[in-house]
Write an enzyme that holds these catalytic residues in place. Sequence first.
Site, PDB file in Angstrom:
ATOM      1  N   SER A 103       0.807  -1.234   0.000  1.00  0.00           N
ATOM      2  CA  SER A 103       0.000   0.000   0.000  1.00  0.00           C
ATOM      3  C   SER A 103       0.831   1.270   0.000  1.00  0.00           C
ATOM      4  O   SER A 103       0.280   2.357  -0.202  1.00  0.00           O
ATOM      5  CB  SER A 103      -0.938  -0.008   1.215  1.00  0.00           C
ATOM      6  OG  SER A 103      -1.892  -1.040   1.092  1.00  0.00           O
ATOM      7  N   HIS A 133     -15.280  -0.807   2.929  1.00  0.00           N
ATOM      8  CA  HIS A 133     -15.157   0.507   3.553  1.00  0.00           C
ATOM      9  C   HIS A 133     -16.334   1.429   3.248  1.00  0.00           C
ATOM     10  O   HIS A 133     -16.426   2.520   3.811  1.00  0.00           O
ATOM     11  CB  HIS A 133     -13.878   1.201   3.076  1.00  0.00           C
ATOM     12  CG  HIS A 133     -12.613   0.602   3.611  1.00  0.00           C
ATOM     13  ND1 HIS A 133     -11.962  -0.439   2.991  1.00  0.00           N
ATOM     14  CD2 HIS A 133     -11.902   0.902   4.720  1.00  0.00           C
ATOM     15  CE1 HIS A 133     -10.874  -0.749   3.681  1.00  0.00           C
ATOM     16  NE2 HIS A 133     -10.808   0.046   4.730  1.00  0.00           N
ATOM     17  N   CYS A 180      -7.908   1.752   1.628  1.00  0.00           N
ATOM     18  CA  CYS A 180      -8.932   0.959   0.929  1.00  0.00           C
ATOM     19  C   CYS A 180      -8.385   0.468  -0.411  1.00  0.00           C
ATOM     20  O   CYS A 180      -7.958   1.255  -1.245  1.00  0.00           O
ATOM     21  CB  CYS A 180     -10.182   1.802   0.705  1.00  0.00           C
ATOM     22  SG  CYS A 180     -11.409   0.988  -0.338  1.00  0.00           S
TER      23      CYS A 180
END
Length: 647
Positions: A327, A370, A383
């Site tokens: 991420s 989410h 997310c």
Amino acid sequence: MRRPNPDAAESHAKITRRSLLLGGVQLGFIGMLGMRMRYLQVEKADEFRLLAEENRVNIRLIPPARGEIFDRNGVPLAQNEPSYRITMVREDAGDVEQVFHRLSNLIELDPDALDRARAEMRRSAPFLPVTIADRVSWEEMSRVSVNTPALPGITPEVGLSRIYPMQEDFAHVVGYVGPVSDYDLSKLEDPDPLLRIPRFQLGKVGVEAKREDALRGKAGTKRVEVNAVGRVMRELSRREGVQGADLQLTIDQRLQSYIQARLEGESAAAVVIDCQNGDLLAVNSAPSFDPNLFVKGISVADYRALTDNKYRPLAAKSIQGTYPPGSTFKMVTALAALEEGIVSADDTVYCPGHLEVSDRRFHCWKRAGHGNMSLQTALRESCDVYFYQVALELGIDKLSAMAARLGLGAKFDLPLSGLAKGLNPSREWKESVRGSDWVPGDTVNASIGQGFVLASPLQLAVMTARLASGLDIVPRLVKSVNGVEAATPQANSLGLNENHLRQIRQGMFAVSNHKRGTAYRSRILEDGFRMAGKTGTSQVRNITAAERAQGVTKNKDLPWERRDHALFVNFAPVDDPKIAVAIVVEHGGGGSTAAAPIARDITLQALHQGEPPLAAYPRRDRGKIEQQQERLRRILPDRHGNRQDRA
């Protein structure tokens, strides 16, 4: 009266003629010999005098002192120290074994070293010195010196040897030197004659190897008189060589040593870079090793202990290791989408916990989803589905171009061994390497730093510095050479929309400072030192549909080598970025739990240039931090490399 005998007279005449002829020949030969002697002794005198001198006088090389290496503040990282050794000349020793026995009563002799000395004596001329004991102490040197009358053939000698006072803290950056091997010589087209001097050492890895030509210096010479068998009789003249250049690195020793101690017990890497000029302030890999072991030749047992360690202490993970960035790559996807006008700050994407692409389901880390996510909230809560959707609209070509713009997939020009290029995948790459077309699922994986994407901690630090500054920061490791400042790469604008960069930075700030941010528990409370960051967790195993249905196995319940890598990148202070940090903890689990706390501690240490106040930490962490600081005080080295405690 007798008459002369005609035959006798004729015989006498013949003898006289023969004598005259023989005398003439002799005189001619003597004349020729005299002329030849005159030619050799008078006309050719200078030439033969020179040839005789060359046979009598030898020119021998004098090794120069190797240049030393320092940190940015002048703390020594690689030095030369007097090295004491004991040598023996076999023809002067007489009974070699008897001399060995006497010497062993004065100092401890290594049996392996004695065996090597015996072997060298058998293949060397009897008048050549052979090393019996190397790197002996001053006390041992003194005992041998006062007893030399009883030790025929033994000579105590003083030379220079390399020492690394910071031990393992700089092993992967500075590297080490070692004896010249046949393999080293085979790699060189025209080896420096210095490299053929017995026991000469050259850089093997790291800065020692990459800046070998500057550090080595230039050889001196001495003229010595030798006899017919080559034994040195006396020294006639000497010209000293030129010492190697001293190098000053951009690394801060206090910060480097702190990070190495902070990473103790982990298989991890960390890089700290100046956001304005690209100076590398720390480049760490853990665990590490003591480079002093390699200087005189590491033992088999010590080397096996390093190679058998599953944490790979010999690997420079910060520059050689490549990992899926996870991420931490999401800023690349978000910035590319903003630049292309695909999303704006107010646009939202709904996250139900997964996204169907080409009959394949790509999951979000949050199984229940989410809900509606904007760019800010998607970065804050990491997310996955938001970035899946955005990347599909963006396409791999523009995503790959932005990654390259931020420094991913680049091999920087640094004097370090084994710099990894990583992998910034593209359509062309997959077709040429994998022999297949790029598919939408590849883009989905790449959008969150998985799939084919690979990056080193160094590249992630550069990426973060560029996001923080908006400049095309290039890392620099050498600060000066012999006191002359090295060139700093000119940092130019990336040409990105400043408003778009601001939105990325705000999202990263929320990661560390908003209650729903993935790194909120590792925030910095001290005003003026707050950081903006991004967590990352990269999978190293495939999760089957059956496992997802039953519940994904937690990292703590998996074998160490099957756990996820933990990553974190950040810059600070938010309002005036000075440093960027990248952390990778191999198989550490989650980036928020394993990597973010380490990055927070490193950031505070770097900004305070020492131990930060406890008030900078959240109240719930202060007790643990106080204990940690006390432990680190005991094991951190001083400027001479001395440690109070390494327990």
